[in-house]
Write an enzyme that holds these catalytic residues in place. Structure first.
Site, PDB file in Angstrom:
ATOM      1  N   ASP A   8      -4.845   1.616  10.945  1.00 35.26           N
ATOM      2  CA  ASP A   8      -6.268   1.403  11.207  1.00 35.26           C
ATOM      3  C   ASP A   8      -6.418   0.912  12.653  1.00 35.26           C
ATOM      4  O   ASP A   8      -6.524   1.714  13.573  1.00 35.26           O
ATOM      5  CB  ASP A   8      -6.776   0.404  10.163  1.00 35.26           C
ATOM      6  CG  ASP A   8      -8.268   0.150  10.240  1.00 35.26           C
ATOM      7  OD1 ASP A   8      -8.945   0.789  11.041  1.00 35.26           O
ATOM      8  OD2 ASP A   8      -8.769  -0.697   9.486  1.00 35.26           O
ATOM      9  N   GLY A  32       0.770  -1.242   0.000  1.00 36.80           N
ATOM     10  CA  GLY A  32       0.000   0.000   0.000  1.00 36.80           C
ATOM     11  C   GLY A  32       0.797   1.285   0.000  1.00 36.80           C
ATOM     12  O   GLY A  32       0.322   2.306  -0.491  1.00 36.80           O
ATOM     13  N   LYS A  70      -6.713   6.304  11.211  1.00 37.18           N
ATOM     14  CA  LYS A  70      -8.110   6.311  11.660  1.00 37.18           C
ATOM     15  C   LYS A  70      -8.072   6.218  13.173  1.00 37.18           C
ATOM     16  O   LYS A  70      -8.179   5.119  13.724  1.00 37.18           O
ATOM     17  CB  LYS A  70      -8.862   5.107  11.097  1.00 37.18           C
ATOM     18  CG  LYS A  70      -8.943   5.012   9.582  1.00 37.18           C
ATOM     19  CD  LYS A  70      -9.736   3.762   9.186  1.00 37.18           C
ATOM     20  CE  LYS A  70      -9.586   3.416   7.734  1.00 37.18           C
ATOM     21  NZ  LYS A  70     -10.154   2.085   7.403  1.00 37.18           N
TER      22      LYS A  70
HETATM   23  P1  IMP Z   1      -4.077  -2.258  10.901  1.00 33.14           P
HETATM   24  O1  IMP Z   1      -3.149  -3.388  11.227  1.00 33.14           O
HETATM   25  O2  IMP Z   1      -5.493  -2.577  11.306  1.00 33.14           O
HETATM   26  O3  IMP Z   1      -3.628  -0.937  11.448  1.00 33.14           O
HETATM   27  O4  IMP Z   1      -4.176  -2.182   9.339  1.00 33.14           O
HETATM   28  C1  IMP Z   1      -3.190  -1.646   8.583  1.00 33.14           C
HETATM   29  C2  IMP Z   1      -3.259  -2.130   7.154  1.00 33.14           C
HETATM   30  O5  IMP Z   1      -4.601  -2.427   6.725  1.00 33.14           O
HETATM   31  C3  IMP Z   1      -2.782  -1.031   6.248  1.00 33.14           C
HETATM   32  O6  IMP Z   1      -1.416  -1.188   5.997  1.00 33.14           O
HETATM   33  C4  IMP Z   1      -3.622  -1.201   5.011  1.00 33.14           C
HETATM   34  O7  IMP Z   1      -2.945  -2.014   4.087  1.00 33.14           O
HETATM   35  C5  IMP Z   1      -4.873  -1.889   5.459  1.00 33.14           C
HETATM   36  N1  IMP Z   1      -6.009  -0.947   5.582  1.00 33.14           N
HETATM   37  C6  IMP Z   1      -6.510  -0.407   6.708  1.00 33.14           C
HETATM   38  N2  IMP Z   1      -7.546   0.413   6.455  1.00 33.14           N
HETATM   39  C7  IMP Z   1      -7.694   0.409   5.122  1.00 33.14           C
HETATM   40  C8  IMP Z   1      -8.611   1.095   4.219  1.00 33.14           C
HETATM   41  O8  IMP Z   1      -9.494   1.887   4.599  1.00 33.14           O
HETATM   42  N3  IMP Z   1      -8.450   0.827   2.897  1.00 33.14           N
HETATM   43  C9  IMP Z   1      -7.494  -0.022   2.416  1.00 33.14           C
HETATM   44  N4  IMP Z   1      -6.624  -0.666   3.210  1.00 33.14           N
HETATM   45  C10 IMP Z   1      -6.730  -0.469   4.550  1.00 33.14           C
HETATM   46 MG    MG Z   2      -0.521  -1.753   4.264  1.00 34.42          MG
END
Ligand code: IMP
Ligand code: MG
Length: 178
Positions: A104, A46, A132
């Site tokens: 996220d 990403g 977020k």
């Molecule tokens: P976390 O481990 O929940 O913080 O998620 C992080 C990863 O989830 C990021 O590196 C993104 O690749 C993916 N991600 C989180 N939110 C989104 C979104 O709204 N759209 C697309 N990918 C997301």
């Molecule tokens: Mg990612």
């Protein structure tokens, strides 16, 4: 409006707004790392577009490495992080900047950060395009964040929905189903 698979998305953050925020983040990094030579670790997939725009505005010497972890399938986190591509560089006594697209739940960064610290890095900071904050589930200190967004699913500018939509210049938000 764009359609990806079963979802419709509408424009949320324009390319120009993104560019302004990335430039502001680069200015902060340039001030803080002026006399340092950090390793930037770009988290695939990403962060590739964010990283490409960011590094071209950095004025300090730095190396760039790529790493890949995975926790997402579709629109939900699976809650477990896998290391898919590892690092080949020695991080001992290095300043490290993790370059990530979005925080996220924070679970991914919550795992990646201690993994890199355990490799002997002198400092490890996180530079992220989007956060977020409403969804953060683990304690995480993010020093460099370009933008905060509400708890919505977004695509574009490197971010995907089921592997698609990374190519869009702007960031789109999923339309709520009526
Ligand atoms: P976390 O481990 O929940 O913080 O998620 C992080 C990863 O989830 C990021 O590196 C993104 O690749 C993916 N991600 C989180 N939110 C989104 C979104 O709204 N759209 C697309 N990918 C997301
Ligand atoms: Mg990612």
């Amino acid at each position: 409006m764009i359609t990806i698979k079963d979802k419709q998305f509408e424009i949320f953050i324009s390319h120009q707004q993104i560019a302004d925020k990335v430039a502001a983040l680069a200015t902060r990094l340039n001030a803080d790392y002026q006399d340092k030579n950090p390793v930037l670790i770009v988290i695939l997939n990403g962060a590739f577009i964010f990283a490409a725009d960011l590094v071209r505005q950095l004025t300090f010497n730095h190396e760039i490495q790529f790493a890949k972890f995975s926790s997402y399938q579709g629109m939900e986190t699976t809650g477990e992080v896998k290391e898919l591509i590892g690092l080949s560089i020695d991080l001992k006594d290095r300043d490290v900047i993790i370059v990530e697209d979005i925080v996220d739940t924070g679970i991914t960064m919550g795992e990646v950060l201690p993994t890199l610290q355990a490799k002997g890095a002198k400092t490890v900071e996180i530079a992220v395009l989007l956060m977020k904050p409403g969804k953060l589930r683990v304690p995480l200190s993010v020093k460099y964040c370009a933008m905060e967004i509400p708890n919505e699913f977004i695509v574009g500018y490197g971010l995907d929905y089921d592997g698609l939509g990374r190519n869009y210049k702007d960031i789109y938000v999923v339309k709520s189903e009526e």
